[in-house]
Structures are given as structure tokens and as C-alpha cells.
Write a protein that holds these residues in place. Structure first.
Motif, PDB file in Angstrom:
ATOM      1  N   GLY A  61       7.016   3.430   0.535  1.00  0.00           N
ATOM      2  CA  GLY A  61       6.634   4.740   0.015  1.00  0.00           C
ATOM      3  C   GLY A  61       7.736   5.356  -0.824  1.00  0.00           C
ATOM      4  N   LEU A  62       8.960   5.240  -0.344  1.00  0.00           N
ATOM      5  CA  LEU A  62      10.094   5.806  -1.093  1.00  0.00           C
ATOM      6  C   LEU A  62      10.324   5.047  -2.396  1.00  0.00           C
ATOM      7  CD1 LEU A  62      12.495   6.573   1.886  1.00  0.00           C
ATOM      8  CD2 LEU A  62      11.108   8.202   0.550  1.00  0.00           C
ATOM      9  N   LEU A  63      10.149   3.734  -2.372  1.00  0.00           N
ATOM     10  CA  LEU A  63      10.243   2.952  -3.608  1.00  0.00           C
ATOM     11  C   LEU A  63       9.140   3.378  -4.575  1.00  0.00           C
ATOM     12  CD1 LEU A  63      11.375   0.608  -5.310  1.00  0.00           C
ATOM     13  CD2 LEU A  63       9.819  -0.913  -4.054  1.00  0.00           C
ATOM     14  N   GLY A  64       7.941   3.572  -4.049  1.00  0.00           N
ATOM     15  CA  GLY A  64       6.837   4.020  -4.886  1.00  0.00           C
ATOM     16  C   GLY A  64       7.102   5.366  -5.526  1.00  0.00           C
ATOM     17  N   ARG A  65       7.729   6.262  -4.774  1.00  0.00           N
ATOM     18  CA  ARG A  65       8.078   7.582  -5.331  1.00  0.00           C
ATOM     19  C   ARG A  65       8.980   7.406  -6.550  1.00  0.00           C
ATOM     20  NH1 ARG A  65      11.940  11.660  -2.170  1.00  0.00           N
ATOM     21  NH2 ARG A  65      13.318   9.924  -2.561  1.00  0.00           N
ATOM     22  N   LYS A  66       9.979   6.541  -6.431  1.00  0.00           N
ATOM     23  CA  LYS A  66      10.891   6.307  -7.567  1.00  0.00           C
ATOM     24  C   LYS A  66      10.136   5.714  -8.753  1.00  0.00           C
ATOM     25  CE  LYS A  66      14.793   7.676  -5.898  1.00  0.00           C
ATOM     26  NZ  LYS A  66      15.291   8.965  -6.343  1.00  0.00           N
ATOM     27  N   LEU A  67       9.254   4.753  -8.485  1.00  0.00           N
ATOM     28  CA  LEU A  67       8.471   4.155  -9.564  1.00  0.00           C
ATOM     29  C   LEU A  67       7.537   5.183 -10.187  1.00  0.00           C
ATOM     30  CD1 LEU A  67       7.555   0.708  -7.976  1.00  0.00           C
ATOM     31  CD2 LEU A  67       9.224   1.152  -9.795  1.00  0.00           C
ATOM     32  N   GLY A  68       6.964   6.051  -9.363  1.00  0.00           N
ATOM     33  CA  GLY A  68       6.082   7.101  -9.852  1.00  0.00           C
ATOM     34  C   GLY A  68       6.805   8.071 -10.767  1.00  0.00           C
ATOM     35  N   GLN A  69       8.065   8.349 -10.472  1.00  0.00           N
ATOM     36  CA  GLN A  69       8.848   9.246 -11.320  1.00  0.00           C
ATOM     37  C   GLN A  69       9.128   8.605 -12.676  1.00  0.00           C
ATOM     38  OE1 GLN A  69      12.203   9.964  -8.756  1.00  0.00           O
ATOM     39  NE2 GLN A  69      11.174  11.605  -7.639  1.00  0.00           N
ATOM     40  N   LEU A  70       9.259   7.289 -12.690  1.00  0.00           N
ATOM     41  CA  LEU A  70       9.519   6.583 -13.944  1.00  0.00           C
ATOM     42  C   LEU A  70       8.260   6.443 -14.794  1.00  0.00           C
ATOM     43  CD1 LEU A  70      11.846   3.708 -12.657  1.00  0.00           C
ATOM     44  CD2 LEU A  70      12.518   5.729 -13.959  1.00  0.00           C
ATOM     45  N   PHE A  71       7.126   6.264 -14.143  1.00  0.00           N
ATOM     46  CA  PHE A  71       5.876   5.985 -14.849  1.00  0.00           C
ATOM     47  C   PHE A  71       4.802   7.018 -14.508  1.00  0.00           C
ATOM     48  CE2 PHE A  71       7.946   1.922 -13.774  1.00  0.00           C
ATOM     49  CZ  PHE A  71       8.259   1.500 -15.054  1.00  0.00           C
ATOM     50  N   GLN A  72       5.128   8.288 -14.667  1.00  0.00           N
ATOM     51  CA  GLN A  72       4.243   9.361 -14.230  1.00  0.00           C
ATOM     52  C   GLN A  72       2.842   9.281 -14.825  1.00  0.00           C
ATOM     53  OE1 GLN A  72       6.313  12.937 -15.142  1.00  0.00           O
ATOM     54  NE2 GLN A  72       7.750  12.721 -13.460  1.00  0.00           N
ATOM     55  N   ARG A  73       2.716   8.957 -16.075  1.00  0.00           N
ATOM     56  CA  ARG A  73       1.403   9.008 -16.735  1.00  0.00           C
ATOM     57  C   ARG A  73       0.453   7.934 -16.235  1.00  0.00           C
ATOM     58  NH1 ARG A  73       1.332  10.396 -22.809  1.00  0.00           N
ATOM     59  NH2 ARG A  73      -0.724  10.898 -22.060  1.00  0.00           N
ATOM     60  N   ARG A  74       0.941   6.803 -15.833  1.00  0.00           N
ATOM     61  CA  ARG A  74       0.080   5.692 -15.424  1.00  0.00           C
ATOM     62  C   ARG A  74       0.189   5.377 -13.925  1.00  0.00           C
ATOM     63  NH1 ARG A  74      -2.806   5.796 -19.736  1.00  0.00           N
ATOM     64  NH2 ARG A  74      -1.857   5.056 -21.629  1.00  0.00           N
ATOM     65  N   ALA A  75       0.869   6.224 -13.191  1.00  0.00           N
ATOM     66  CA  ALA A  75       1.162   5.933 -11.788  1.00  0.00           C
ATOM     67  C   ALA A  75      -0.090   5.830 -10.924  1.00  0.00           C
ATOM     68  CB  ALA A  75       2.104   6.998 -11.218  1.00  0.00           C
ATOM     69  N   THR A  76      -1.041   6.718 -11.067  1.00  0.00           N
ATOM     70  CA  THR A  76      -2.241   6.685 -10.238  1.00  0.00           C
ATOM     71  C   THR A  76      -3.087   5.469 -10.577  1.00  0.00           C
ATOM     72  OG1 THR A  76      -2.227   9.078 -10.028  1.00  0.00           O
ATOM     73  CG2 THR A  76      -4.300   7.979  -9.526  1.00  0.00           C
ATOM     74  N   LEU A  77      -3.204   5.140 -11.851  1.00  0.00           N
ATOM     75  CA  LEU A  77      -3.946   3.953 -12.261  1.00  0.00           C
ATOM     76  C   LEU A  77      -3.299   2.703 -11.665  1.00  0.00           C
ATOM     77  CD1 LEU A  77      -6.155   2.578 -13.955  1.00  0.00           C
ATOM     78  CD2 LEU A  77      -4.552   2.609 -15.881  1.00  0.00           C
ATOM     79  N   VAL A  85       0.843  -1.198   0.000  1.00  0.00           N
ATOM     80  CA  VAL A  85       0.000   0.000   0.000  1.00  0.00           C
ATOM     81  C   VAL A  85       0.883   1.254   0.000  1.00  0.00           C
ATOM     82  CG1 VAL A  85      -1.562   1.350   1.470  1.00  0.00           C
ATOM     83  CG2 VAL A  85      -2.073  -1.037   0.958  1.00  0.00           C
ATOM     84  N   SER A  86       1.983   1.214   0.710  1.00  0.00           N
ATOM     85  CA  SER A  86       2.898   2.353   0.746  1.00  0.00           C
ATOM     86  C   SER A  86       3.558   2.580  -0.610  1.00  0.00           C
ATOM     87  CB  SER A  86       3.959   2.149   1.825  1.00  0.00           C
ATOM     88  OG  SER A  86       3.352   2.105   3.090  1.00  0.00           O
ATOM     89  N   VAL A  87       3.909   1.504  -1.299  1.00  0.00           N
ATOM     90  CA  VAL A  87       4.453   1.641  -2.657  1.00  0.00           C
ATOM     91  C   VAL A  87       3.411   2.325  -3.538  1.00  0.00           C
ATOM     92  CG1 VAL A  87       5.184   0.384  -4.728  1.00  0.00           C
ATOM     93  CG2 VAL A  87       6.043  -0.325  -2.488  1.00  0.00           C
ATOM     94  N   SER A  88       2.185   1.842  -3.464  1.00  0.00           N
ATOM     95  CA  SER A  88       1.097   2.419  -4.246  1.00  0.00           C
ATOM     96  C   SER A  88       0.896   3.894  -3.921  1.00  0.00           C
ATOM     97  CB  SER A  88      -0.193   1.640  -3.961  1.00  0.00           C
ATOM     98  OG  SER A  88      -1.291   2.267  -4.528  1.00  0.00           O
ATOM     99  N   THR A  89       0.971   4.235  -2.652  1.00  0.00           N
ATOM    100  CA  THR A  89       0.796   5.624  -2.232  1.00  0.00           C
ATOM    101  C   THR A  89       1.949   6.493  -2.722  1.00  0.00           C
ATOM    102  OG1 THR A  89      -0.442   4.906  -0.292  1.00  0.00           O
ATOM    103  CG2 THR A  89       0.473   7.124  -0.217  1.00  0.00           C
ATOM    104  N   GLY A  90       3.168   5.983  -2.613  1.00  0.00           N
ATOM    105  CA  GLY A  90       4.326   6.727  -3.113  1.00  0.00           C
ATOM    106  C   GLY A  90       4.243   6.984  -4.602  1.00  0.00           C
ATOM    107  N   ILE A  91       3.630   6.055  -5.333  1.00  0.00           N
ATOM    108  CA  ILE A  91       3.455   6.217  -6.777  1.00  0.00           C
ATOM    109  C   ILE A  91       2.437   7.313  -7.069  1.00  0.00           C
ATOM    110  CG2 ILE A  91       2.416   5.109  -8.819  1.00  0.00           C
ATOM    111  CD1 ILE A  91       3.716   2.487  -7.897  1.00  0.00           C
ATOM    112  N   SER A  92       1.342   7.320  -6.336  1.00  0.00           N
ATOM    113  CA  SER A  92       0.201   8.136  -6.729  1.00  0.00           C
ATOM    114  C   SER A  92       0.101   9.509  -6.082  1.00  0.00           C
ATOM    115  CB  SER A  92      -1.091   7.369  -6.450  1.00  0.00           C
ATOM    116  OG  SER A  92      -1.215   7.116  -5.066  1.00  0.00           O
ATOM    117  N   VAL A  93       0.809   9.753  -5.001  1.00  0.00           N
ATOM    118  CA  VAL A  93       0.698  11.037  -4.310  1.00  0.00           C
ATOM    119  C   VAL A  93       1.732  12.009  -4.873  1.00  0.00           C
ATOM    120  CG1 VAL A  93       0.940  12.221  -2.084  1.00  0.00           C
ATOM    121  CG2 VAL A  93      -0.255  10.027  -2.205  1.00  0.00           C
ATOM    122  N   PRO A  94       1.266  13.117  -5.461  1.00  0.00           N
ATOM    123  CA  PRO A  94       2.207  14.108  -5.997  1.00  0.00           C
ATOM    124  C   PRO A  94       3.083  14.690  -4.887  1.00  0.00           C
ATOM    125  CG  PRO A  94      -0.056  14.556  -6.729  1.00  0.00           C
ATOM    126  CD  PRO A  94      -0.128  13.488  -5.678  1.00  0.00           C
TER     127      PRO A  94
END
Length: 184
Positions: free
Chosen positions: A147-163, A18-27
Motif C-alpha cells: 500500500g505504501l509503495l502504491g501511494r508513492k507510485l500514485g503520487q508519480l502517476f496521478q492522472r493514470r493511477a486509478t486506471l 492488490v495493496s499496491v493497486s489500492t495505494g495507487i488509487s485511493v486518494p
């Protein structure tokens, strides 16, 4: 002590995901936000076994009957809103943030199993306070790292991160529900 640590790791896996997911989706997710989600998940993972231990056997059958439905419902609601938000192209206020409401729901959903573990601790000769502390600390650390891992993944996949984040939350809810209904 090794058994307690392994239990803590298994209980913290949902909080980590859940923290990975949150790190991905929270700007703007960063170390401060990772510490916040870690603190919420760690606190709930600490308090739930203690609560379960105090409740003991009197409510065990009730907890086992509904815990998976509660966790599934909370995660499906949050994840479904994230998916809807991603598909509509906009950010709905309050869904891609770290509001107290969202943190509470995520921490509660990922710690319900710890309540059942606490009930079983009432029948075992284990130091419940130490066990709960280990469970809480492990959840804190893994949630923060997730959460920190999710942030890195979110930076790589910005367009689809929230989905992706929403799909992960719904998937975790389905996994919890399936595990309990299928008895694995």
C-alpha cells in the motif's frame, strides 16, 4: 519453518499486488490506510488456513472447483469499476475508498488460496496455528508495504493511477483464473 515462510510469501503476493493497486488509487492513502488494508489481508490470510484445516477433506473438491472463479469475479468486479471510473473522468462514490465492503472483498479474493492450503495442512504434520500465524503476519507486512509503495507510485502517476490500479486488479484475477484452469 522455512517451508511455512515460503508458503506465506507465495500466498501474500496477490495481497501485496492488490495493496499496491489500492495505494495507487485511493486518494489520501497513508500509513493508517496501509495498516488497515494490512490488517484485513493479514486477518483473512490467518483465518482462511485455519478454516481450511477444520474443513479438511470433506469439501476439498468443492473448494478447488470454485475458488479461482470466486477470486476472479471479485477482483474483476472491483478492478472493472475502477477502470470505468478512471475512463469516465470522475470518482464514483465507494470505489476509490477503503470501505469495509471493499476491504472485505479484496481480503476475501486474495485469501481463497489460503483456504485450500489449510485443507492440505489437515493431512500434514504441521503446527496449524503457528503456520496460520506466520501466513497472517507475512500478509499483513507485505500488504502494508504494498500500500505504501502504491501511494508513492500514485503520487508519480496521478492522472493514470486509478486506471492502472483497476488493470492490476483485473490482471490478478485473470492470473488466478488461468493458473487454476491451466493447472500451473
Amino acid at each position: 519453518m522455512l517451508s511455512i515462510f515460503l508458503i506465506a510469501l507465495s500466498l501474500a503476493m496477490d495481497a501485496f499486488a492488490v495493496s499496491v493497486s489500492t495505494g495507487i488509487s485511493v486518494p489520501g492513502f497513508g500509513v493508517r490506510q496501509a495498516a488497515r488494508i494490512g490488517a484485513w489481508c493479514g486477518a483473512f490470510q490467518f483465518l482462511m488456513p485455519l478454516t481450511g484445516w477444520f474443513l479438511g477433506t470433506s469439501v476439498k473438491s468443492y473448494i478447488e472447483f470454485i475458488d479461482h472463479w470466486i477470486a476472479f469475479g471479485l477482483l474483476a468486479f472491483i478492478g472493472g469499476n475502477m477502470i470505468r471510473e478512471a475512463l469516465s473522468g470522475g470518482q464514483e462514490e465507494g470505489m476509490a475508498d477503503l470501505s469495509v465492503r471493499r476491504l472485505f472483498l479484496l481480503a476475501l479474493a486474495t485469501s481463497i488460496d489460503a483456504l485450500a492450503v489449510g485443507v492440505t495442512m489437515a493431512f500434514m504434520d504441521v503446527p496449524v496455528l503457528l503456520s496460520a500465524a506466520v501466513i497472517g503476519v507475512v500478509a499483513f507486512v507485505l500488504s502494508m508495504l504494498g500500500g505504501l509503495l502504491g501511494r508513492k507510485l500514485g503520487q508519480l502517476f496521478q492522472r493514470r493511477a486509478t486506471l492502472l490500479g483497476g488493470l492490476v486488479l483485473v490482471g490478478i484475477g485473470v492470473k488466478i483464473l488461468a493458473e487454476h484452469l491451466l493447472g500451473s
